[in-house]
Design an enzyme around this catalytic site. Structure first.
Site, PDB file in Angstrom:
ATOM      1  CG  ASN A 157      -1.674   1.273   1.411  1.00 29.36           C
ATOM      2  OD1 ASN A 157      -1.748   2.091   0.497  1.00 29.36           O
ATOM      3  ND2 ASN A 157      -2.254   1.461   2.588  1.00 29.36           N
TER       4      ASN A 157
ATOM      5  CB  SER B 214       4.454  -2.456  12.226  1.00 32.75           C
ATOM      6  OG  SER B 214       4.073  -1.131  12.550  1.00 32.75           O
TER       7      SER B 214
ATOM      8  CG  HIS C 210      -5.898   1.960   4.841  1.00 35.40           C
ATOM      9  ND1 HIS C 210      -5.468   2.980   5.646  1.00 35.40           N
ATOM     10  CD2 HIS C 210      -4.920   1.035   4.847  1.00 35.40           C
ATOM     11  CE1 HIS C 210      -4.265   2.686   6.112  1.00 35.40           C
ATOM     12  NE2 HIS C 210      -3.914   1.504   5.642  1.00 35.40           N
TER      13      HIS C 210
ATOM     14  CD  GLU D  10      -3.076   5.656   6.575  1.00 34.29           C
ATOM     15  OE1 GLU D  10      -2.935   5.685   5.343  1.00 34.29           O
ATOM     16  OE2 GLU D  10      -2.251   5.099   7.342  1.00 34.29           O
TER      17      GLU D  10
ATOM     18  CE  LYS E   2      -0.098   3.303   4.774  1.00 33.53           C
ATOM     19  NZ  LYS E   2      -0.189   3.437   6.228  1.00 33.53           N
TER      20      LYS E   2
ATOM     21  N   GLY F 207       2.100   1.814  10.912  1.00 30.39           N
ATOM     22  CA  GLY F 207       3.159   2.815  10.853  1.00 30.39           C
ATOM     23  C   GLY F 207       3.850   3.055  12.184  1.00 30.39           C
TER      24      GLY F 207
ATOM     25  CD  GLU G 149      -3.836  -2.588   7.073  1.00 35.61           C
ATOM     26  OE1 GLU G 149      -2.708  -2.817   6.619  1.00 35.61           O
ATOM     27  OE2 GLU G 149      -4.422  -1.515   6.881  1.00 35.61           O
TER      28      GLU G 149
END
Ligand code: PGA
Length: 233
Positions: free
Chosen positions: A7, A195, A85, A87, A9, A159, A153
């Site tokens: 991904n 991660s 996702h 985000e 991003k 991250g 996730e």
């Protein structure tokens, strides 16, 4: 065979994608490699990795400035799309209901949705992890209409350089597998994301019901991404 999905991003460039595809062409793997890239790169570079997008509109067409429809993604050559996702849930207000609609849109044009579910730190601290995962899968995954992929996730680990324990990942994936089974979606691949790096990929992918990984930061450079792909044959 595992599914290794990157991904990107809001990172990268068309030339960077071409370089990544070239590097991926030099390795020997049975794994299915997918790169979910920004919209502008979808038709950018052919190569061994299938290309996916990172979001899709839940509308078919019309006055939705800034949105991109599933048929447009298919037209550009996308084979996968990430939906829900964390985000997008956080910054764009995606809910299980909109994620469900987006996944249906993708399926309607033959694109495989990668449906993300996972708990926030607050939900985890409140002991709601399994509840959030269960409602995420039940409400976000369409009951029919073609194959999907589910990605677990844990949002607090994205991250962050930290991962849940092996036992927590195993419990989450077993729960997701059972729910998908009860929905008539047994055998749906379940990816772990948050991660993942070369150093932990083999261990994570050896956990039962982990059919691959969804990788953010470590998917941007061949030197980081290739060790993850090669961590398992
Ligand atoms: P990360 O991101 O690998 O950088 O933690 C994962 C993701 O957001 O899909």
């Amino acid at each position: 065979m595992k599914i290794i999905a990157g991904n990107w991003k809001m990172n990268g460039s068309r030339s960077g994608l071409a370089a990544m595809q070239k590097s991926l062409g030099e390795i020997d793997t049975e794994n299915r490699v997918v790169l979910c890239v920004p919209f502008t790169m979808i038709d950018g570079a052919g190569g061994p990795a299938a290309i996916g997008a990172q979001d899709v509109s839940c509308h078919d067409h019309g006055a939705f400035t800034g949105e991109v429809s599933a048929s447009m993604l298919a037209d550009a050559g996308a084979k996968y799309v990430i939906v829900g996702h964390s985000e997008c849930r956080m910054y764009h207000g995606d809910t299980n209901e909109t994620v469900h609609a987006k996944a249906e849109m993708a399926l309607s044009v033959g694109i495989t949705p990668i449906i993300c579910v996972g708990e926030t730190m607050q939900e985890r601290d409140a002991g709601k992890t399994l509840e959030i995962i269960e409602s995420g899968v039940r409400e976000s995954a369409p009951n029919d209409g073609g194959d999907v992929i589910v990605a677990y996730e844990p949002r607090w680990a994205i991250g962050a350089g930290i991962t849940p324990t092996e036992e927590d990942i195993a419990d989450a994936h077993k729960l997701i597998a059972d729910i998908l089974d009860s929905m008539g979606r047994g055998g749906t691949p379940i990816l772990y994301g948050a991660s993942v790096k070369g150093a932990n990929a083999a261990q994570i992918m050896s956990i039962p019901h982990v059919d691959g990984v969804l990788v953010g930061g470590a998917s941007l450079k061949p030197d980081d991404f290739i060790p993850i792909i090669m961590a398992t044959k």
